[in-house]
Design a protein around this motif. Sequence first.
Motif, PDB file in Angstrom:
ATOM      1  N   ALA A 557      -8.512  28.196   4.379  1.00 15.43           N
ATOM      2  CA  ALA A 557      -8.124  29.600   4.569  1.00 15.43           C
ATOM      3  C   ALA A 557      -7.260  30.119   3.409  1.00 15.43           C
ATOM      4  N   PRO A 558      -6.222  29.360   2.982  1.00 14.26           N
ATOM      5  CA  PRO A 558      -5.405  29.882   1.874  1.00 14.26           C
ATOM      6  C   PRO A 558      -6.247  30.177   0.627  1.00 14.26           C
ATOM      7  N   GLU A 559      -7.263  29.334   0.396  1.00 12.06           N
ATOM      8  CA  GLU A 559      -8.134  29.527  -0.757  1.00 12.06           C
ATOM      9  C   GLU A 559      -8.981  30.796  -0.548  1.00 12.06           C
ATOM     10  N   ALA A 560      -9.554  30.910   0.633  1.00 16.18           N
ATOM     11  CA  ALA A 560     -10.439  32.047   0.930  1.00 16.18           C
ATOM     12  C   ALA A 560      -9.686  33.373   0.856  1.00 16.18           C
ATOM     13  N   LEU A 561      -8.428  33.356   1.258  1.00 16.45           N
ATOM     14  CA  LEU A 561      -7.643  34.597   1.296  1.00 16.45           C
ATOM     15  C   LEU A 561      -7.439  35.221  -0.083  1.00 16.45           C
ATOM     16  N   LYS A 562      -7.530  34.380  -1.109  1.00 19.68           N
ATOM     17  CA  LYS A 562      -7.336  34.882  -2.472  1.00 19.68           C
ATOM     18  C   LYS A 562      -8.269  36.046  -2.790  1.00 19.68           C
ATOM     19  N   ALA A 563      -9.419  36.076  -2.118  1.00 20.62           N
ATOM     20  CA  ALA A 563     -10.412  37.120  -2.409  1.00 20.62           C
ATOM     21  C   ALA A 563      -9.854  38.523  -2.220  1.00 20.62           C
ATOM     22  N   PHE A 564      -8.807  38.662  -1.416  1.00 20.93           N
ATOM     23  CA  PHE A 564      -8.222  39.996  -1.212  1.00 20.93           C
ATOM     24  C   PHE A 564      -7.768  40.617  -2.528  1.00 20.93           C
ATOM     25  N   LEU A 565      -7.400  39.740  -3.460  1.00 23.75           N
ATOM     26  CA  LEU A 565      -6.867  40.271  -4.715  1.00 23.75           C
ATOM     27  C   LEU A 565      -7.821  40.112  -5.888  1.00 23.75           C
ATOM     28  N   SER A 566      -9.092  39.856  -5.591  1.00 24.81           N
ATOM     29  CA  SER A 566     -10.043  39.774  -6.697  1.00 24.81           C
ATOM     30  C   SER A 566     -10.240  41.173  -7.283  1.00 24.81           C
ATOM     31  N   LYS A 567     -10.724  41.214  -8.512  1.00 25.67           N
ATOM     32  CA  LYS A 567     -10.928  42.487  -9.200  1.00 25.67           C
ATOM     33  C   LYS A 567     -11.860  43.366  -8.364  1.00 25.67           C
ATOM     34  N   ASN A 568     -12.902  42.696  -7.887  1.00 29.45           N
ATOM     35  CA  ASN A 568     -13.913  43.338  -7.063  1.00 29.45           C
ATOM     36  C   ASN A 568     -13.321  44.035  -5.833  1.00 29.45           C
ATOM     37  N   SER A 569     -12.444  43.325  -5.113  1.00 32.38           N
ATOM     38  CA  SER A 569     -11.939  43.944  -3.880  1.00 32.38           C
ATOM     39  C   SER A 569     -10.896  45.014  -4.166  1.00 32.38           C
ATOM     40  N   ILE A 570     -10.085  44.800  -5.181  1.00 26.14           N
ATOM     41  CA  ILE A 570      -9.123  45.857  -5.515  1.00 26.14           C
ATOM     42  C   ILE A 570      -9.885  47.143  -5.835  1.00 26.14           C
ATOM     43  N   GLU A 571     -11.001  46.983  -6.560  1.00 27.98           N
ATOM     44  CA  GLU A 571     -11.783  48.181  -6.901  1.00 27.98           C
ATOM     45  C   GLU A 571     -12.323  48.865  -5.649  1.00 27.98           C
ATOM     46  N   VAL A 572     -12.905  48.091  -4.747  1.00 25.78           N
ATOM     47  CA  VAL A 572     -13.458  48.686  -3.522  1.00 25.78           C
ATOM     48  C   VAL A 572     -12.372  49.437  -2.754  1.00 25.78           C
ATOM     49  N   PHE A 573     -11.245  48.775  -2.554  1.00 25.68           N
ATOM     50  CA  PHE A 573     -10.213  49.382  -1.709  1.00 25.68           C
ATOM     51  C   PHE A 573      -9.518  50.553  -2.397  1.00 25.68           C
ATOM     52  N   GLU A 574      -9.301  50.431  -3.694  1.00 28.33           N
ATOM     53  CA  GLU A 574      -8.589  51.522  -4.363  1.00 28.33           C
ATOM     54  C   GLU A 574      -9.474  52.742  -4.580  1.00 28.33           C
ATOM     55  N   THR A 575     -10.699  52.531  -5.069  1.00 26.47           N
ATOM     56  CA  THR A 575     -11.530  53.714  -5.347  1.00 26.47           C
ATOM     57  C   THR A 575     -11.899  54.451  -4.057  1.00 26.47           C
ATOM     58  N   ASN A 576     -11.891  53.760  -2.945  1.00 26.19           N
ATOM     59  CA  ASN A 576     -12.218  54.448  -1.693  1.00 26.19           C
ATOM     60  C   ASN A 576     -10.970  54.854  -0.902  1.00 26.19           C
ATOM     61  N   HIS A 577      -9.809  54.713  -1.525  1.00 25.43           N
ATOM     62  CA  HIS A 577      -8.536  55.147  -0.937  1.00 25.43           C
ATOM     63  C   HIS A 577      -8.264  54.499   0.417  1.00 25.43           C
ATOM     64  N   ILE A 578      -8.511  53.196   0.483  1.00 29.44           N
ATOM     65  CA  ILE A 578      -8.302  52.504   1.764  1.00 29.44           C
ATOM     66  C   ILE A 578      -7.020  51.678   1.717  1.00 29.44           C
ATOM     67  N   LEU A 579      -6.877  50.863   0.695  1.00 30.26           N
ATOM     68  CA  LEU A 579      -5.644  50.097   0.519  1.00 30.26           C
ATOM     69  C   LEU A 579      -5.338  50.024  -0.975  1.00 30.26           C
ATOM     70  N   SER A 580      -4.059  50.163  -1.323  1.00 28.39           N
ATOM     71  CA  SER A 580      -3.674  50.051  -2.729  1.00 28.39           C
ATOM     72  C   SER A 580      -3.495  48.577  -3.071  1.00 28.39           C
ATOM     73  N   LYS A 581      -3.381  48.303  -4.360  1.00 22.40           N
ATOM     74  CA  LYS A 581      -3.188  46.916  -4.778  1.00 22.40           C
ATOM     75  C   LYS A 581      -1.918  46.346  -4.133  1.00 22.40           C
ATOM     76  N   ARG A 582      -0.886  47.163  -4.092  1.00 25.38           N
ATOM     77  CA  ARG A 582       0.365  46.725  -3.474  1.00 25.38           C
ATOM     78  C   ARG A 582       0.182  46.366  -2.001  1.00 25.38           C
ATOM     79  N   GLU A 583      -0.572  47.213  -1.337  1.00 29.39           N
ATOM     80  CA  GLU A 583      -0.813  46.924   0.086  1.00 29.39           C
ATOM     81  C   GLU A 583      -1.636  45.651   0.249  1.00 29.39           C
ATOM     82  N   LEU A 584      -2.585  45.443  -0.657  1.00 25.28           N
ATOM     83  CA  LEU A 584      -3.385  44.217  -0.592  1.00 25.28           C
ATOM     84  C   LEU A 584      -2.512  42.994  -0.852  1.00 25.28           C
ATOM     85  N   GLU A 585      -1.619  43.118  -1.815  1.00 24.90           N
ATOM     86  CA  GLU A 585      -0.709  42.005  -2.103  1.00 24.90           C
ATOM     87  C   GLU A 585       0.134  41.690  -0.874  1.00 24.90           C
ATOM     88  N   ALA A 586       0.611  42.762  -0.241  1.00 22.16           N
ATOM     89  CA  ALA A 586       1.441  42.581   0.952  1.00 22.16           C
ATOM     90  C   ALA A 586       0.646  41.894   2.055  1.00 22.16           C
TER      91      ALA A 586
END
Length: 728
Positions: A557-586
Motif C-alpha cells: 500500500a505505501p508503494e501504491a499510494l505514491k501514485a497520488f503524486l505522479s506527474k500524471n495524477s497531479i495534471e488530472v486533478f489540477e487541470t480539472n480543479h479537483i485537488l491541488s498539488k498541496r491537497e494531494l500531498e496532504a
Amino acid sequence: MGKLRFDALAELFSRTPIEVDVPKAKSSDYFGENTFNKKAMQAYLSEEAYHSVMDAIHKGSKIERRIANQVASGMKSWAVDRGATHYSHWFQPLTGATAEKHDAFFDPSESGGVIEKFDGNMLVQQEPDASSFPSGGIRNTFEARGYTAWDPSSTPFIIGNTLCIPTIFISYTGEALDYKLPLLKSLTALDKAAVEVCQYFDKEVSKVVATLGWEQEYFLVDEALFHARPDLMLTGRTLMGHSSAKDQQMDDHYFGSIPGRVMNFMRDLELESLRLGIPIKTRHNEVAPNQFECAPVFEEANIAVDHNALLMDLMQKIARKHKFRVLLHEKPYKGVNGSGKHNNWSMLTNTGTNLLAPGKTPRKNLQFLSFLINTVKAVHDHSDLLRASIVSHGNEHRLGAHEAPPSIISVFLGSQLTQLLDDLENRVKMKMTPDEKADIKLDIGKIPEILLDNTDRNRTSPFAFTGNRFEFRAVGSSANPASPMIVLNSVVAHQLKAFKASVDGLIAKGIKKDEAILQILREYIIESKKIRFEGNGYSENWVEEAKKRGLSNVSSAPEALKAFLSKNSIEVFETNHILSKRELEARLEIRLENYIKSVQIESRVLGDLAINHIIPTALKYQNVLIDNVKGIKELFGAEDYDELATPHLQSIKKISGHMSMIRKLVVDMVQKRKEIHQLGSIQDQASRYHSDIKHCMEQIRYHIDKLELIVDDEIWPLPKYRELLFTR
Ligand code: ADP
Ligand code: MG
C-alpha cells in the motif's frame, strides 16, 4: 477452557433472538420518513425556498442568505416535530469514519426561558473543533481550524434526536479536509466533460451525473466472542488463529438460508435504512461463513456515498442492539474470503439515458461505445491512481489473497464487446468506402440492447463491465467509496475532454463527425489494449502475463499510494480543479500516517497478546506435560519410560521452541519499530512497516498458530476460528 473463552461461549449459547417490530405499512409509506426530502420540504418550506433548494440540487446555484434562513427555519420545525433536540453538521473526514458535533437547538431567551433557535448561519456553516482531524499538515501551516459548510444536494436526516446536515469540511484557506468536497468537484468535472461529448449524439443532454450502486460485504460476530478477542476489539481483525478444520470449502454458505438471529439484524437494518431514505434492496449470505452482503438500488454518486457512510454507522449501532458486532475490515480472518465493497458505476443523462448501456439505434450505440472506450482508456492511463484510491492496510491483506482481485488493475469487457472492439480495430481505416462505413454502422447498430448476460460474467476482474455499468471490485469493505469515485470521475472527465478535443480536431480537418469519432476510438482501442483481460484474474498465469504486458502489480500500500503524486495524477486533478498539488500531498501524508498507525497498533496488540496470553498458556500446558513425564519416570522402569515419555518430551521441546521464537520475535519487532520511528520520511516509515513489521507479525503468528494446535483446548484463552466463524 480459558475462562474468558468459556464465559463468552456460554453467553452466546444463552442468547434469544431480538424480535424486530416490522411496520404493517408498505415500505413506500415510511421510506425516507426520517429525511428532509422533497415531500418534507414541500410541507415545511415556502415555494420560493423550495425552488431555491431544488435549483441548488439540480443546477448547483447558490442559495441566498435570506432564503437559507427560511430553509433553516423550516428544517428546524420539521426536525422538532419529529422530536429532535439537537442538530449536527455531518461530514466525512479523511479518517474514513463520519464525524458529527452536536449542538442543542435551544438558546436561553431574554425572558429567562429557552427558545428553539436555528438560523441560516447555523445551517450554512459551523466550526467544529477540528484540530484533531487529520489534515496532513495543511491546517498546521495555516489556521488551526477548519469549518463545515452545508451541501444542499444531499438530504438532511434525523438519527436519534439529532438533525444531521450533510456538509463539506474545509480549512480556512479553502483546502478540502474531507472526501465530499473533491467528490463534488469531480462530479462537476465529469458532468461538464460528458455533456460536451453527448452533444455529438443528442442535443437535448444538458446534465450528466455519475451513478453509484455499492455492495457492502461484512462479517458478523457475536458480541461475547468479540469481547473475548482483544485483537478483534482493537484492530478489527484476528491477528492469530489457526484455520478451522472446516471453513468455506463446501461453498455452502453463499445464498444459503439466512440464520434467524442474523435475519432479525438484517430486517432491523433494512427498516432503519429505508426510514433514512437508503434504498436497500438485496441481502444475502456471502461465501465465507458468517459473511453477508447488502446492497441498495444505485443513486447519484454523492448521495450514494453519503448513504454508504451512513449505513456503515447504522450497521454498528443496530448490530449492538442484536448483540453482534459488525466487522467491516477487509480481512478479519486469514485463509477465508475477505470483504469488498463493489462500486457499480455509470453515467446518467438528464434525458434518462444510461451512457454505459447500449441502445436501439446506431447513433445511441456509437454514444455508448464512446463512453465505454473512453472509460477503458482512462483506466488504462491511470491504473496506478485507481489502485492508489483503494489501497489501505486492511485491503492489503485482501487483494491478491483468497478470492479477491490481485493488485493488478485490468478491465473485463466480455466476449461480445471484445469481439466488437477487435472488429473496430481491424475495420476502421483512415480512408473507408461508403460501403465499408455502412457495414460498420450496421454492426454497431446490432449491439444487443441487453448485454447483461449472466453466463458471461467474470467475477475475478478488479474492474468489470457488467452489461450496463462498470463494477470496480477492488474497493475494500471499510473504505469510503468517495475515494475511488473521486478518482474514477476525474480520470474519465479528463479522458472525455481529450476525446472531444481530438474529435473536434479531425472534424476541423474536414472529416465527418461519425468517422472522426470512430477513428479516435480505434486509436484508443489500440492504445489501451493491454489493460483488457478476459481470463481468470486470480490465477498465477495472469501475474506472469500481466508482467509481460507491462502492467504494474503493486501489493504494498505505501508503494501504491505514491501514485497520488505522479506527474500524471497531479495534471488530472489540477487541470480539472479537483485537488491541488498541496491537497494531494496532504492526502498522501494522511493515508501513510493512517497506514503506519494501523500497523503499529496491530503490532502492539499482537506483542501483548503473545506475551500475556499465549506464552503463559503454553507454559501451563508444558508444565502439565512435565509433571506427567515425572510421574511416568516414578512409575515405570527405564525400558518403558523411554517409550512412554518420548512423545511428551517431543511436545515439551516443541512448545519450548515456539515460545522462545515468539519471545525473540517480539523483542525484534519492538526494536524494529523503534528504528523505524527514527526515520525522517513518513514514506520510508510506512514502507518499513510494510516490509519489516508485517513480516515479524506473520512469523509470530505462525508460532502462535502452531501452539494453538498443541496446547490443550481446555485452557486456550481466545475463541478459535471455528467458534468465530460458525456460531451465531
Ligand atoms: P451483483 O452481486 O450481481 O454484482 P447486485 O444486485 O448485488 O449485483 O448489485 C448490483 C448493484 O449495481 C446494485 O446496487 C445496482 O443498483 C447497481 N447498478 C445497477 N445499474 C447501475 C447503474 N446504471 N449505475 C450504477 N449502479 C448500478
Ligand atoms: Mg457485484
